[in-house]
Design an enzyme around this catalytic site. Structure first.
Site, PDB file in Angstrom:
ATOM      1  N   GLY A  11      -3.515  29.463  -7.172  1.00  0.00           N
ATOM      2  CA  GLY A  11      -2.460  29.611  -8.162  1.00  0.00           C
ATOM      3  C   GLY A  11      -2.785  29.029  -9.526  1.00  0.00           C
ATOM      4  N   CYS A  12      -3.939  28.415  -9.696  1.00  0.00           N
ATOM      5  CA  CYS A  12      -4.322  27.811 -10.981  1.00  0.00           C
ATOM      6  C   CYS A  12      -4.731  28.919 -11.958  1.00  0.00           C
ATOM      7  CB  CYS A  12      -5.471  26.833 -10.788  1.00  0.00           C
ATOM      8  SG  CYS A  12      -6.142  26.171 -12.328  1.00  0.00           S
TER       9      CYS A  12
END
Length: 141
Positions: A11-12
């Site tokens: 999710g970064c």
């Protein structure tokens, strides 16, 4: 082109941009979850090479921003112990091509190592969220 094992925080946004640059350059990227990898000191240490210990850390990690962890006060053993306990402290991404391992994503260094199709401007490390301040650059080796 290279087969890149790419350890990221799921999710970064920053890791997503980095991965996209590698794929645009024709590399095959094998994504791994940095936070759930069963790290040991022996498996993690090679990613940091001869970098100063303070540069092994993700300066955007909550424990660092809160002042709970001071990267500049750590030696190799204490840094590894902290990172094994709290993987968010690890500077990312971690990348491996063959036997070579690296941490972080400095475009010039990655380009010299395995090649990038485009030379992006600005830093590619740190949080991509607009409400987060940029991470300070790592010291120079």
């Amino acid at each position: 082109m290279a087969d890149v094992i790419f350890f990221e925080k799921p999710g970064c946004g920053g890791n997503t941009r980095q991965r996209k640059l590698l794929e645009e350059a024709g590399h095959t990227v094998h994504v791994r979850d940095l936070l759930s990898e069963p790290w040991t000191a022996e498996s993690l240490r090679p990613f940091f090479g001869d970098w100063p210990v303070a540069d092994w850390f993700n300066r955007a990690a909550p424990a660092i921003k809160a002042g709970e962890v001071d990267p500049d006060a750590q030696d190799e053993a204490s840094a590894l112990a902290l990172m094994l306990k709290t993987p968010l402290l690890i500077r990312r991404p971690l990348m491996q091509v063959g036997d070579r391992r690296e941490c972080g994503f400095e475009a010039e260094r990655v380009d010299a190592w395995i090649g990038l199709a485009t030379k992006p401007e600005g830093r590619l490390e740190g949080c991509a969220r607009p409400d987060m301040p940029p991470c300070p650059p790592p010291s120079k080796r």
